[in-house]
Motif scaffolding. Structure first.
Motif, PDB file in Angstrom:
ATOM      1  N   SER A 241      56.675  74.522  72.049  1.00 28.18           N
ATOM      2  CA  SER A 241      55.471  74.268  71.254  1.00 28.18           C
ATOM      3  C   SER A 241      54.224  74.054  72.109  1.00 28.18           C
ATOM      4  N   ALA A 242      54.371  74.078  73.421  1.00 30.23           N
ATOM      5  CA  ALA A 242      53.245  73.798  74.322  1.00 30.23           C
ATOM      6  C   ALA A 242      52.208  74.915  74.279  1.00 30.23           C
ATOM      7  N   PRO A 243      50.942  74.595  74.570  1.00 32.63           N
ATOM      8  CA  PRO A 243      49.912  75.633  74.662  1.00 32.63           C
ATOM      9  C   PRO A 243      50.253  76.636  75.767  1.00 32.63           C
ATOM     10  N   ASP A 244      49.735  77.836  75.642  1.00 25.89           N
ATOM     11  CA  ASP A 244      50.025  78.888  76.617  1.00 25.89           C
ATOM     12  C   ASP A 244      49.612  78.491  78.029  1.00 25.89           C
ATOM     13  N   GLU A 245      48.499  77.738  78.149  1.00 29.04           N
ATOM     14  CA  GLU A 245      48.034  77.321  79.478  1.00 29.04           C
ATOM     15  C   GLU A 245      49.070  76.449  80.179  1.00 29.04           C
ATOM     16  N   VAL A 246      49.774  75.633  79.401  1.00 27.03           N
ATOM     17  CA  VAL A 246      50.797  74.752  79.965  1.00 27.03           C
ATOM     18  C   VAL A 246      52.047  75.555  80.307  1.00 27.03           C
ATOM     19  N   LYS A 247      52.422  76.446  79.421  1.00 28.79           N
ATOM     20  CA  LYS A 247      53.595  77.286  79.682  1.00 28.79           C
ATOM     21  C   LYS A 247      53.411  78.100  80.958  1.00 28.79           C
ATOM     22  N   ALA A 248      52.180  78.534  81.204  1.00 26.65           N
ATOM     23  CA  ALA A 248      51.901  79.354  82.384  1.00 26.65           C
ATOM     24  C   ALA A 248      52.152  78.595  83.681  1.00 26.65           C
ATOM     25  N   LYS A 249      52.072  77.257  83.634  1.00 23.98           N
ATOM     26  CA  LYS A 249      52.284  76.438  84.831  1.00 23.98           C
ATOM     27  C   LYS A 249      53.748  76.013  84.995  1.00 23.98           C
ATOM     28  N   SER A 250      54.571  76.320  84.009  1.00 26.36           N
ATOM     29  CA  SER A 250      55.952  75.836  84.024  1.00 26.36           C
ATOM     30  C   SER A 250      56.890  76.792  84.757  1.00 26.36           C
ATOM     31  N   ASP A 251      58.047  76.261  85.126  1.00 25.38           N
ATOM     32  CA  ASP A 251      59.092  77.072  85.746  1.00 25.38           C
ATOM     33  C   ASP A 251      60.086  77.578  84.712  1.00 25.38           C
ATOM     34  N   ILE A 252      60.146  76.890  83.581  1.00 27.76           N
ATOM     35  CA  ILE A 252      61.092  77.256  82.533  1.00 27.76           C
ATOM     36  C   ILE A 252      60.585  76.691  81.204  1.00 27.76           C
ATOM     37  N   ILE A 253      60.932  77.362  80.118  1.00 25.28           N
ATOM     38  CA  ILE A 253      60.551  76.913  78.779  1.00 25.28           C
ATOM     39  C   ILE A 253      61.769  76.295  78.097  1.00 25.28           C
ATOM     40  N   CYS A 254      61.574  75.148  77.469  1.00 28.70           N
ATOM     41  CA  CYS A 254      62.636  74.523  76.686  1.00 28.70           C
ATOM     42  C   CYS A 254      62.497  75.010  75.247  1.00 28.70           C
ATOM     43  N   GLU A 255      63.411  75.831  74.816  1.00 33.78           N
ATOM     44  CA  GLU A 255      63.305  76.463  73.501  1.00 33.78           C
ATOM     45  C   GLU A 255      63.731  75.542  72.360  1.00 33.78           C
ATOM     46  N   GLU A 256      64.651  74.622  72.634  1.00 31.59           N
ATOM     47  CA  GLU A 256      65.115  73.728  71.565  1.00 31.59           C
ATOM     48  C   GLU A 256      64.130  72.590  71.344  1.00 31.59           C
ATOM     49  N   PRO A 257      63.822  72.251  70.095  1.00 36.52           N
ATOM     50  CA  PRO A 257      62.840  71.204  69.803  1.00 36.52           C
ATOM     51  C   PRO A 257      63.408  69.806  70.000  1.00 36.52           C
ATOM     52  N   PRO A 258      62.540  68.793  69.978  1.00 37.81           N
ATOM     53  CA  PRO A 258      63.020  67.416  70.159  1.00 37.81           C
ATOM     54  C   PRO A 258      64.021  66.978  69.100  1.00 37.81           C
ATOM     55  N   GLU A 259      63.900  67.510  67.893  1.00 40.76           N
ATOM     56  CA  GLU A 259      64.851  67.137  66.840  1.00 40.76           C
ATOM     57  C   GLU A 259      66.288  67.479  67.224  1.00 40.76           C
ATOM     58  N   HIS A 260      66.443  68.473  68.097  1.00 41.73           N
ATOM     59  CA  HIS A 260      67.776  68.894  68.545  1.00 41.73           C
ATOM     60  C   HIS A 260      68.059  68.445  69.979  1.00 41.73           C
ATOM     61  N   TYR A 261      67.270  67.479  70.470  1.00 40.75           N
ATOM     62  CA  TYR A 261      67.452  66.917  71.817  1.00 40.75           C
ATOM     63  C   TYR A 261      67.298  67.973  72.908  1.00 40.75           C
ATOM     64  N   GLY A 262      66.381  68.913  72.668  1.00 42.66           N
ATOM     65  CA  GLY A 262      66.220  70.038  73.584  1.00 42.66           C
ATOM     66  C   GLY A 262      65.957  69.640  75.025  1.00 42.66           C
ATOM     67  N   ALA A 263      65.034  68.705  75.251  1.00 41.21           N
ATOM     68  CA  ALA A 263      64.701  68.304  76.622  1.00 41.21           C
ATOM     69  C   ALA A 263      65.900  67.656  77.308  1.00 41.21           C
ATOM     70  N   PHE A 264      66.626  66.832  76.585  1.00 39.07           N
ATOM     71  CA  PHE A 264      67.795  66.161  77.159  1.00 39.07           C
ATOM     72  C   PHE A 264      68.885  67.171  77.518  1.00 39.07           C
ATOM     73  N   LYS A 265      69.135  68.109  76.612  1.00 40.70           N
ATOM     74  CA  LYS A 265      70.174  69.110  76.860  1.00 40.70           C
ATOM     75  C   LYS A 265      69.830  69.971  78.072  1.00 40.70           C
ATOM     76  N   LEU A 266      68.565  70.408  78.143  1.00 38.27           N
ATOM     77  CA  LEU A 266      68.171  71.281  79.245  1.00 38.27           C
ATOM     78  C   LEU A 266      68.184  70.527  80.572  1.00 38.27           C
ATOM     79  N   ALA A 267      67.691  69.291  80.578  1.00 39.77           N
ATOM     80  CA  ALA A 267      67.710  68.495  81.810  1.00 39.77           C
ATOM     81  C   ALA A 267      69.142  68.316  82.301  1.00 39.77           C
TER      82      ALA A 267
END
Length: 279
Positions: A241-267
């Motif tokens: 859900s991040a703005p494109d400018e933020v995605k451009a600075k990232s190494d990877i995109i977390c596709e799963e949303p917080p409701e599904h614990y996406g950040a925790f699962k990916l980490a």
């Protein structure tokens, strides 16, 4: 080797009013056993985050107010604080007011019982902002605000007014960091002026205290105020859900949303080397 996981709160590990639950706590406890520190890095005031993180028994580090304050959750030990220079507050506030923006000041008066200060009667939108964080606030004069430790100046306006404000001498002369955040409101967006710092600066301060290098940090975020830590951390992760400018600075995109614990699962997958990230 990853030693620290930095997590933005709203929109990254929690959807709107989503509580910290047992699943999240279990991930944090698991990482702790593996000697990986979890740090919450947010634009919220400290009190709000402390309340949200109550289900976590560990004395986790909270980097609040967009990197301007580092304080432990349980022991309430202040490790770092960066406040506005007193001579910058009034010119910036006046520049905001001249453009029809009512300043909301984030102040470090936690031990006095309040976190936010306003100069005017709050509008419906501003009242919603204050009630969402459930922080105690006070109404003061601008001269009284100058006696406070100001951490962040916020307000609501349109994008075009924000971009005009960014060019004002009050901000440019002090090299102030300002950003326009995502908003559900079609007319007004939240702006934050956070002084001459950002989330990464606060996180980096904590990492230095812990003897942790930038390359050993994973940082997750979903908005413009997360851009700095996503860019500078060893592994920067932008939420889908991040703005494109933020995605451009990232190494990877977390596709799963917080409701599904996406950040925790990916980490967890990154820690277990189930996901390979080039950085």
């Amino acid at each position: 080797m990853i030693q620290l996981i930095a997590l933005d709160f709203d929109g990254t590990i929690a959807a709107r009013k989503q509580p910290v639950d047992e699943t999240m706590v279990n991930y944090i406890n698991k990482w702790k056993k593996d000697y990986v520190e979890t740090v919450i890095v947010s634009g919220r005031p400290y009190r709000s985050l402390k309340r949200e993180l109550e289900p976590i028994q560990e004395d986790v580090y909270i980097v609040s107010n967009n990197g301007n304050l580092i304080r432990t959750k349980n022991s309430e030990q202040t490790l770092y604080k960066n406040t506005f220079s007193k001579d910058k507050i009034k010119p910036i506030a006046e520049a905001m007011i001249a453009r029809g923006i009512h300043p909301i000041f984030h102040v470090d008066s936690y031990f006095k019982g309040y976190d936010l200060v306003t100069l005017f009667d709050t509008t419906e939108r501003e009242a919603s902002y204050i009630s969402f964080y459930e922080n105690l606030y006070k109404r003061m004069t601008l001269d009284e605000v100058l006696e406070e430790d100001v951490l962040v100046m916020a307000g609501y306006t349109t994008a075009d007014v924000f971009y005009d404000l960014e060019k004002d001498d009050a901000l440019t002369s002090g090299k102030m960091t300002a950003h326009l955040l995502k908003s559900r409101d079609k007319k007004l967006s939240l702006i934050e002026i956070i002084g001459n710092t950002n989330k990464w600066n606060g996180l980096e301060k904590l990492a230095e205290m812990k003897g942790i290098h930038a390359k050993d940090i994973i940082a997750f975020g979903d908005d413009m105020n997360d851009e700095s830590m996503i860019e500078h951390a060893g592994i920067g992760v932008a939420m889908a859900s991040a703005p494109d400018e933020v995605k451009a600075k990232s190494d990877i995109i977390c596709e799963e949303p917080p409701e599904h614990y996406g950040a925790f699962k990916l980490a967890d997958k990154i820690l277990n080397e189930e996901v390979t990230v080039e950085y």
